[in-house]
Design a protein around this motif. Structure first.
Motif, mmCIF file in Angstrom:
data_model
loop_
_atom_site.group_PDB
_atom_site.id
_atom_site.type_symbol
_atom_site.label_atom_id
_atom_site.label_comp_id
_atom_site.label_asym_id
_atom_site.label_seq_id
_atom_site.Cartn_x
_atom_site.Cartn_y
_atom_site.Cartn_z
ATOM 1 N N ARG A 1 0.816 -1.210 0.000
ATOM 2 C CA ARG A 1 0.000 0.000 0.000
ATOM 3 C C ARG A 1 0.856 1.270 0.000
ATOM 4 N NH1 ARG A 1 -4.667 0.775 -1.440
ATOM 5 N NH2 ARG A 1 -4.776 2.512 -0.028
ATOM 6 N N GLY A 2 2.129 1.132 -0.180
ATOM 7 C CA GLY A 2 3.050 2.264 -0.104
ATOM 8 C C GLY A 2 2.995 3.156 -1.332
ATOM 9 N N ASP A 3 4.131 3.659 -1.721
ATOM 10 C CA ASP A 3 4.240 4.606 -2.823
ATOM 11 C C ASP A 3 3.913 3.967 -4.165
ATOM 12 O OD1 ASP A 3 5.009 6.512 -1.020
ATOM 13 O OD2 ASP A 3 7.150 6.128 -1.290
ATOM 14 N N ASP A 4 3.967 2.661 -4.259
ATOM 15 C CA ASP A 4 3.698 1.996 -5.522
ATOM 16 C C ASP A 4 2.284 2.288 -6.013
ATOM 17 O OD1 ASP A 4 6.216 0.907 -5.477
ATOM 18 O OD2 ASP A 4 5.568 -0.972 -4.568
ATOM 19 N N VAL A 5 1.342 2.322 -5.111
ATOM 20 C CA VAL A 5 -0.044 2.587 -5.493
ATOM 21 C C VAL A 5 -0.174 4.011 -6.028
ATOM 22 C CG1 VAL A 5 -2.403 2.782 -4.625
ATOM 23 C CG2 VAL A 5 -0.962 0.891 -3.879
ATOM 24 N N GLU A 6 0.474 4.948 -5.360
ATOM 25 C CA GLU A 6 0.417 6.344 -5.806
ATOM 26 C C GLU A 6 1.073 6.489 -7.182
ATOM 27 O OE1 GLU A 6 2.223 8.515 -2.681
ATOM 28 O OE2 GLU A 6 0.583 8.148 -1.279
ATOM 29 N N ASP A 7 2.174 5.797 -7.399
ATOM 30 C CA ASP A 7 2.847 5.852 -8.698
ATOM 31 C C ASP A 7 1.961 5.271 -9.795
ATOM 32 O OD1 ASP A 7 5.058 6.985 -7.507
ATOM 33 O OD2 ASP A 7 6.154 5.089 -7.345
ATOM 34 N N LEU A 8 1.295 4.163 -9.483
ATOM 35 C CA LEU A 8 0.404 3.558 -10.462
ATOM 36 C C LEU A 8 -0.790 4.458 -10.765
ATOM 37 C CD1 LEU A 8 0.389 -0.169 -9.321
ATOM 38 C CD2 LEU A 8 1.439 0.781 -11.368
ATOM 39 N N GLU A 9 -1.335 5.096 -9.749
ATOM 40 C CA GLU A 9 -2.456 6.006 -9.972
ATOM 41 C C GLU A 9 -2.025 7.184 -10.838
ATOM 42 O OE1 GLU A 9 -3.810 6.962 -6.067
ATOM 43 O OE2 GLU A 9 -5.030 5.145 -5.899
ATOM 44 N N ALA A 10 -0.831 7.707 -10.606
ATOM 45 C CA ALA A 10 -0.327 8.809 -11.418
ATOM 46 C C ALA A 10 -0.129 8.351 -12.862
ATOM 47 C CB ALA A 10 0.985 9.335 -10.839
ATOM 48 N N ARG A 11 0.385 7.163 -13.047
ATOM 49 C CA ARG A 11 0.600 6.631 -14.396
ATOM 50 C C ARG A 11 -0.729 6.419 -15.123
ATOM 51 N NH1 ARG A 11 3.155 6.723 -18.888
ATOM 52 N NH2 ARG A 11 3.331 4.715 -19.909
ATOM 53 N N VAL A 12 -1.746 5.916 -14.440
ATOM 54 C CA VAL A 12 -3.067 5.734 -15.038
ATOM 55 C C VAL A 12 -3.645 7.080 -15.448
ATOM 56 C CG1 VAL A 12 -5.444 5.044 -14.521
ATOM 57 C CG2 VAL A 12 -3.554 3.544 -13.909
ATOM 58 N N SER A 13 -3.473 8.088 -14.611
ATOM 59 C CA SER A 13 -3.962 9.433 -14.951
ATOM 60 C C SER A 13 -3.266 9.965 -16.201
ATOM 61 C CB SER A 13 -3.731 10.391 -13.786
ATOM 62 O OG SER A 13 -4.463 9.977 -12.663
ATOM 63 N N GLU A 14 -1.970 9.741 -16.298
ATOM 64 C CA GLU A 14 -1.225 10.183 -17.484
ATOM 65 C C GLU A 14 -1.737 9.467 -18.743
ATOM 66 O OE1 GLU A 14 2.899 9.461 -16.785
ATOM 67 O OE2 GLU A 14 2.994 10.842 -15.087
ATOM 68 N N LEU A 15 -1.952 8.171 -18.632
ATOM 69 C CA LEU A 15 -2.434 7.410 -19.793
ATOM 70 C C LEU A 15 -3.852 7.826 -20.186
ATOM 71 C CD1 LEU A 15 -1.069 3.866 -18.898
ATOM 72 C CD2 LEU A 15 -0.242 5.402 -20.684
ATOM 73 N N GLU A 16 -4.708 8.107 -19.210
ATOM 74 C CA GLU A 16 -6.054 8.577 -19.521
ATOM 75 C C GLU A 16 -6.009 9.927 -20.228
ATOM 76 O OE1 GLU A 16 -7.968 8.472 -15.723
ATOM 77 O OE2 GLU A 16 -8.616 6.387 -15.974
ATOM 78 N N ALA A 17 -5.114 10.800 -19.766
ATOM 79 C CA ALA A 17 -4.976 12.106 -20.409
ATOM 80 C C ALA A 17 -4.472 11.939 -21.845
ATOM 81 C CB ALA A 17 -4.022 12.986 -19.605
ATOM 82 N N ALA A 18 -3.550 11.027 -22.068
ATOM 83 C CA ALA A 18 -3.032 10.788 -23.414
ATOM 84 C C ALA A 18 -4.135 10.234 -24.313
ATOM 85 C CB ALA A 18 -1.852 9.823 -23.354
ATOM 86 N N LEU A 19 -4.975 9.366 -23.783
ATOM 87 C CA LEU A 19 -6.090 8.829 -24.567
ATOM 88 C C LEU A 19 -7.080 9.930 -24.942
ATOM 89 C CD1 LEU A 19 -6.907 5.411 -22.894
ATOM 90 C CD2 LEU A 19 -6.088 5.804 -25.206
ATOM 91 N N GLU A 20 -7.349 10.823 -24.018
ATOM 92 C CA GLU A 20 -8.259 11.937 -24.300
ATOM 93 C C GLU A 20 -7.676 12.841 -25.392
ATOM 94 O OE1 GLU A 20 -9.169 13.954 -20.671
ATOM 95 O OE2 GLU A 20 -10.222 12.216 -19.835
ATOM 96 N N GLU A 21 -6.362 13.084 -25.350
ATOM 97 C CA GLU A 21 -5.730 13.900 -26.383
ATOM 98 C C GLU A 21 -5.826 13.223 -27.756
ATOM 99 O OE1 GLU A 21 -1.730 14.775 -25.228
ATOM 100 O OE2 GLU A 21 -2.345 15.835 -23.408
ATOM 101 N N ASP A 22 -5.628 11.912 -27.775
ATOM 102 C CA ASP A 22 -5.718 11.175 -29.036
ATOM 103 C C ASP A 22 -7.155 11.214 -29.587
ATOM 104 O OD1 ASP A 22 -3.054 10.550 -29.083
ATOM 105 O OD2 ASP A 22 -3.310 8.555 -28.186
ATOM 106 N N ASP A 23 -8.147 11.102 -28.705
ATOM 107 C CA ASP A 23 -9.531 11.159 -29.128
ATOM 108 C C ASP A 23 -9.866 12.531 -29.705
ATOM 109 O OD1 ASP A 23 -10.001 8.546 -28.449
ATOM 110 O OD2 ASP A 23 -10.852 9.021 -26.475
ATOM 111 N N GLU A 24 -9.296 13.591 -29.138
ATOM 112 C CA GLU A 24 -9.568 14.943 -29.616
ATOM 113 C C GLU A 24 -8.909 15.177 -30.980
ATOM 114 O OE1 GLU A 24 -8.230 17.572 -26.577
ATOM 115 O OE2 GLU A 24 -9.801 16.997 -25.174
ATOM 116 N N LYS A 25 -7.763 14.565 -31.231
ATOM 117 C CA LYS A 25 -7.063 14.747 -32.510
ATOM 118 C C LYS A 25 -7.828 14.074 -33.642
ATOM 119 C CE LYS A 25 -2.429 15.159 -30.588
ATOM 120 N NZ LYS A 25 -1.108 14.558 -30.510
ATOM 121 N N GLU A 26 -8.522 13.003 -33.351
ATOM 122 C CA GLU A 26 -9.227 12.274 -34.409
ATOM 123 C C GLU A 26 -10.471 12.947 -34.728
ATOM 124 O OE1 GLU A 26 -9.785 8.284 -33.065
ATOM 125 O OE2 GLU A 26 -7.680 7.836 -33.147
#
Length: 65
Positions: free
Chosen positions: A40-65
């Protein structure tokens, strides 16, 4: 004659019994708590940050199309 009941355990015997009880019951609990804290340490926070980054990248890709 041999007594039916040996005497009350003395200091060294009680110390051995105490150490065995700590090893049998206390050590697994401590290890489980440390493992839970590690998971439950920092790994969870790192994974949550990475998921947020990937979701933002997906939203950008959807807007470009």
């Amino acid at each position: 004659m041999v007594p039916l009941f040996p005497g009350v355990p003395g200091g060294p015997e009680l110390l051995v019994i105490l150490l065995l009880m700590i090893a049998l019951f206390g050590l697994p609990v401590v290890l489980a708590l440390l493992g839970w804290r590690y998971l439950r340490g920092d790994d969870v926070e790192d994974l949550e940050a990475r998921v947020s980054e990937l979701e933002a990248a997906l939203e950008e890709d959807d807007e470009k199309e």
